[in-house]
Design a protein around this motif. Structure first.
Motif, PDB file in Angstrom:
ATOM      1  N   GLY A   1       0.793  -1.176  -0.225  1.00 14.98           N
ATOM      2  CA  GLY A   1      -0.074   0.060  -0.099  1.00 14.98           C
ATOM      3  C   GLY A   1       0.976   1.204  -0.128  1.00 14.98           C
ATOM      4  O   GLY A   1       1.841   1.428   0.668  1.00 14.98           O
ATOM      5  N   PHE A   2       0.453   2.118  -0.940  1.00 16.00           N
ATOM      6  CA  PHE A   2       1.340   3.387  -0.982  1.00 16.00           C
ATOM      7  C   PHE A   2       1.415   4.328   0.259  1.00 16.00           C
ATOM      8  O   PHE A   2       2.329   5.093   0.405  1.00 16.00           O
ATOM      9  N   SER A   3       0.171   4.224   1.123  1.00 19.76           N
ATOM     10  CA  SER A   3       0.225   4.896   2.186  1.00 19.76           C
ATOM     11  C   SER A   3       1.190   4.651   3.060  1.00 19.76           C
ATOM     12  O   SER A   3       1.776   5.510   3.918  1.00 19.76           O
ATOM     13  N   ALA A   4       1.874   3.446   2.963  1.00 17.95           N
ATOM     14  CA  ALA A   4       3.026   3.213   3.949  1.00 17.95           C
ATOM     15  C   ALA A   4       4.336   4.072   3.697  1.00 17.95           C
ATOM     16  O   ALA A   4       5.140   4.140   4.418  1.00 17.95           O
ATOM     17  N   LEU A   5       4.245   4.562   2.446  1.00 19.00           N
ATOM     18  CA  LEU A   5       5.473   5.563   2.020  1.00 19.00           C
ATOM     19  C   LEU A   5       5.996   6.571   2.731  1.00 19.00           C
ATOM     20  O   LEU A   5       7.107   6.788   3.243  1.00 19.00           O
ATOM     21  N   ILE A   6       4.951   7.212   3.437  1.00 16.45           N
ATOM     22  CA  ILE A   6       5.357   8.457   4.255  1.00 16.45           C
ATOM     23  C   ILE A   6       5.983   8.116   5.579  1.00 16.45           C
ATOM     24  O   ILE A   6       6.653   8.749   6.018  1.00 16.45           O
TER      25      ILE A   6
ATOM     26  N   SER B   1     -14.140   4.048   2.588  1.00 16.33           N
ATOM     27  CA  SER B   1     -13.539   3.638   1.415  1.00 16.33           C
ATOM     28  C   SER B   1     -12.068   3.236   1.535  1.00 16.33           C
ATOM     29  O   SER B   1     -11.600   2.441   0.601  1.00 16.33           O
ATOM     30  N   TYR B   2     -11.488   3.183   2.670  1.00 11.93           N
ATOM     31  CA  TYR B   2     -10.211   2.758   3.091  1.00 11.93           C
ATOM     32  C   TYR B   2     -10.055   1.444   3.454  1.00 11.93           C
ATOM     33  O   TYR B   2      -9.085   0.626   3.148  1.00 11.93           O
ATOM     34  N   GLY B   3     -11.361   0.835   4.033  1.00 15.44           N
ATOM     35  CA  GLY B   3     -11.188  -0.330   4.505  1.00 15.44           C
ATOM     36  C   GLY B   3     -12.090  -0.705   5.730  1.00 15.44           C
ATOM     37  O   GLY B   3     -13.134   0.239   6.155  1.00 15.44           O
ATOM     38  N   TYR B   4     -12.050  -1.884   6.332  1.00 17.95           N
ATOM     39  CA  TYR B   4     -13.069  -2.479   7.043  1.00 17.95           C
ATOM     40  C   TYR B   4     -12.337  -2.498   8.609  1.00 17.95           C
ATOM     41  O   TYR B   4     -11.264  -3.169   8.421  1.00 17.95           O
ATOM     42  N   ASN B   5     -13.089  -1.922   9.619  1.00 18.19           N
ATOM     43  CA  ASN B   5     -12.660  -2.435  10.876  1.00 18.19           C
ATOM     44  C   ASN B   5     -13.702  -2.711  11.935  1.00 18.19           C
ATOM     45  O   ASN B   5     -14.524  -1.972  11.896  1.00 18.19           O
ATOM     46  N   LYS B   6     -13.208  -3.421  12.725  1.00 17.61           N
ATOM     47  CA  LYS B   6     -14.268  -3.773  13.762  1.00 17.61           C
ATOM     48  C   LYS B   6     -13.681  -3.479  15.055  1.00 17.61           C
ATOM     49  O   LYS B   6     -12.589  -4.064  15.616  1.00 17.61           O
ATOM     50  N   ILE B   7     -14.672  -2.867  15.955  1.00 13.86           N
ATOM     51  CA  ILE B   7     -14.256  -2.065  17.103  1.00 13.86           C
ATOM     52  C   ILE B   7     -15.120  -2.948  18.265  1.00 13.86           C
ATOM     53  O   ILE B   7     -16.316  -2.702  18.048  1.00 13.86           O
ATOM     54  N   VAL B   8     -14.622  -3.341  19.424  1.00 13.10           N
ATOM     55  CA  VAL B   8     -15.265  -3.751  20.541  1.00 13.10           C
ATOM     56  C   VAL B   8     -15.130  -3.033  21.563  1.00 13.10           C
ATOM     57  O   VAL B   8     -13.939  -2.628  21.993  1.00 13.10           O
ATOM     58  N   VAL B   9     -16.537  -2.347  22.037  1.00 13.13           N
ATOM     59  CA  VAL B   9     -16.288  -1.337  23.044  1.00 13.13           C
ATOM     60  C   VAL B   9     -16.606  -2.240  24.581  1.00 13.13           C
ATOM     61  O   VAL B   9     -17.359  -3.058  24.643  1.00 13.13           O
TER      62      VAL B   9
ATOM     63  N   ILE C   1      -4.252   3.330  16.072  1.00 12.42           N
ATOM     64  CA  ILE C   1      -4.326   3.611  14.914  1.00 12.42           C
ATOM     65  C   ILE C   1      -4.236   2.695  14.041  1.00 12.42           C
ATOM     66  O   ILE C   1      -3.518   1.770  14.225  1.00 12.42           O
ATOM     67  N   CYS C   2      -5.039   2.668  12.789  1.00 11.59           N
ATOM     68  CA  CYS C   2      -4.841   1.762  11.625  1.00 11.59           C
ATOM     69  C   CYS C   2      -4.514   2.506  10.567  1.00 11.59           C
ATOM     70  O   CYS C   2      -5.190   3.378   9.969  1.00 11.59           O
ATOM     71  N   ALA C   3      -3.111   2.477  10.029  1.00 16.19           N
ATOM     72  CA  ALA C   3      -2.594   3.610   9.233  1.00 16.19           C
ATOM     73  C   ALA C   3      -2.904   3.312   7.800  1.00 16.19           C
ATOM     74  O   ALA C   3      -3.431   4.404   7.162  1.00 16.19           O
ATOM     75  N   PRO C   4      -3.116   2.000   7.310  1.00 11.83           N
ATOM     76  CA  PRO C   4      -3.721   2.200   5.871  1.00 11.83           C
ATOM     77  C   PRO C   4      -5.219   2.561   5.588  1.00 11.83           C
ATOM     78  O   PRO C   4      -5.584   2.959   4.507  1.00 11.83           O
ATOM     79  N   HIS C   5      -6.014   2.466   6.698  1.00 16.03           N
ATOM     80  CA  HIS C   5      -7.321   2.911   6.738  1.00 16.03           C
ATOM     81  C   HIS C   5      -7.606   4.283   7.217  1.00 16.03           C
ATOM     82  O   HIS C   5      -8.628   4.904   7.375  1.00 16.03           O
ATOM     83  N   LYS C   6      -6.433   5.013   7.571  1.00 15.04           N
ATOM     84  CA  LYS C   6      -6.611   6.348   8.168  1.00 15.04           C
ATOM     85  C   LYS C   6      -7.371   6.328   9.178  1.00 15.04           C
ATOM     86  O   LYS C   6      -8.129   7.376   9.497  1.00 15.04           O
ATOM     87  N   LEU C   7      -7.494   5.436  10.137  1.00 14.16           N
ATOM     88  CA  LEU C   7      -8.514   5.365  11.215  1.00 14.16           C
ATOM     89  C   LEU C   7      -7.694   5.661  12.339  1.00 14.16           C
ATOM     90  O   LEU C   7      -6.730   5.100  12.503  1.00 14.16           O
ATOM     91  N   VAL C   8      -8.068   6.648  13.106  1.00 12.39           N
ATOM     92  CA  VAL C   8      -7.451   6.998  14.622  1.00 12.39           C
ATOM     93  C   VAL C   8      -8.475   7.208  15.715  1.00 12.39           C
ATOM     94  O   VAL C   8      -9.651   7.791  15.452  1.00 12.39           O
ATOM     95  N   ILE C   9      -8.258   6.418  16.768  1.00 15.87           N
ATOM     96  CA  ILE C   9      -9.108   6.373  17.834  1.00 15.87           C
ATOM     97  C   ILE C   9      -8.204   6.907  19.032  1.00 15.87           C
ATOM     98  O   ILE C   9      -7.349   6.701  19.436  1.00 15.87           O
TER      99      ILE C   9
END
Lengths: 179, 142
Positions: free
Chosen positions: A71-76, B83-91, B122-130
């Motif tokens: 994945g290209f996002s890893a590049l940063i 649109s970046y992906g799927y994440n399942k969060i358990v609270v 953080i889920c970096a590829p999905h740009k998800l931050v909690i």
């Protein structure tokens, strides 16, 4: 002799990409973001047997091609970390008469992890990411020592094979670089 | 090959290791072992945009209107389908913590191993931050 340098660089780059792919199959080493850093072995080997421009090519090629898989996002994250540890390695190697390979490699692991952590912090605009930093630094030192030890073994055994079988000492002697 | 690489340990090595030890200790002193005492809830961001706020004491999940199609809440489980992906969060409302249990990002899925006690997941590829919030922050948001 330039063809030998290019061939060696090609081999080292390919190996470091393979190493990256194998490493990404492992779950994170206790702390998220902490990798074994086996790719650093090849950075060191490139700077020892070749030169700094080859090292830069290796890091860039490795990051770009790895990004195609992961994945290209890893590049940063991977580019700054890779380049920082490359230059740190280059400067540390200048002191090679006074410091052993293992002690050169230890800070590389730490630096790589910390730079990635800082980039995370900037990207998410959240200082809390830095709370992972101490653990990353500690693991970085341990992994750095490990990769340094592997590099040490390689340099001492590999050198003999390279010199005897492939006459690679000619790479070092030929500074003009003509084919 | 040059003789400088023959020894695995040289005198100045100790200096390098001490320097590294100092750095690690300093980092631990500044950042290390704090655990947020007053966690009241957390914020969920995608690509730095706030999409949901959780409140642990009121057991509520507040989803921004425009993102209601991205976030699916069912009891203790929050599923994010961006649109970046799927994440399942358990609270875990009682222990005031969240955990990512499933994600379809890459190979290593680092988000599943992150610890909410650090304050951030953080889920970096999905740009998800909690991000965790302390109780007083939640009151102000309301």
């Amino acid at each position: 002799m330039k063809s030998k340098r290019i061939a060696l660089l090609g081999v080292l780059t390919t190996l470091s990409i393979i190493m990256f792919l194998i490493e990404s199959l492992f779950p994170p080493l206790i702390i998220p973001g902490a990798k074994l850093g086996l790719g650093n072995i090849f950075v060191m080997l490139t700077l020892i047997y070749l030169d700094l421009p080859s090292g830069i090519v290796l890091v860039l090629a490795k990051c770009l091609i790895s990004a195609m898989f992961g994945g290209f996002s890893a590049l940063i994250y991977s580019l700054p970390a890779g380049l920082c540890s490359l230059f740190a390695c280059y400067f540390l190697l200048k002191l090679k008469s006074k410091i052993s390979i293992i002690a050169i490699s230890a800070p590389l692991g730490t630096l790589h992890n910390l730079v990635q952590n800082v980039v995370f912090c900037l990207v998410t605009k959240s200082i809390k990411v830095l709370l992972y930093a101490p653990y990353l630094a500690l693991l970085g030192v341990l992994c750095g020592v490990f990769t340094g030890f592997v590099t040490f073994l390689l340099v001492n055994k590999f050198s003999l094979i390279l010199i005897n079988k492939f006459k690679i000492n000619e790479i070092q002697e030929d500074e003009s670089g003509t084919i | 090959m040059e003789n400088s690489f023959k020894k695995p340990f040289k005198k100045l090595d100790i200096l390098v290791y001490i320097l590294l030890l100092v750095i690690v200790v300093l980092l631990f002193l500044f950042a290390g072992l704090e655990k947020e005492e007053n966690v009241g809830g957390c914020e969920i961001y995608i690509d730095n945009r706030l999409i949901a706020i959780l409140n642990f004491s009121e057991k509520s999940v507040d989803v921004e209107d425009e993102y209601k199609n991205v976030v699916l809440v069912s009891g203790d489980i929050i599923e994010i389908n961006s649109s970046y992906g799927y994440n399942k969060i358990v609270v875990d409302y009682n222990n005031k913590t969240v955990k990512v249990t499933e994600a379809d990002c890459g190979f290593s899925k680092e988000c599943k191993h992150m610890d909410f006690d650090r304050g951030i997941i953080i889920c970096a590829p999905h740009k998800l931050v909690i991000k965790s919030l302390i109780k007083s922050d939640i009151v102000i948001i309301k």
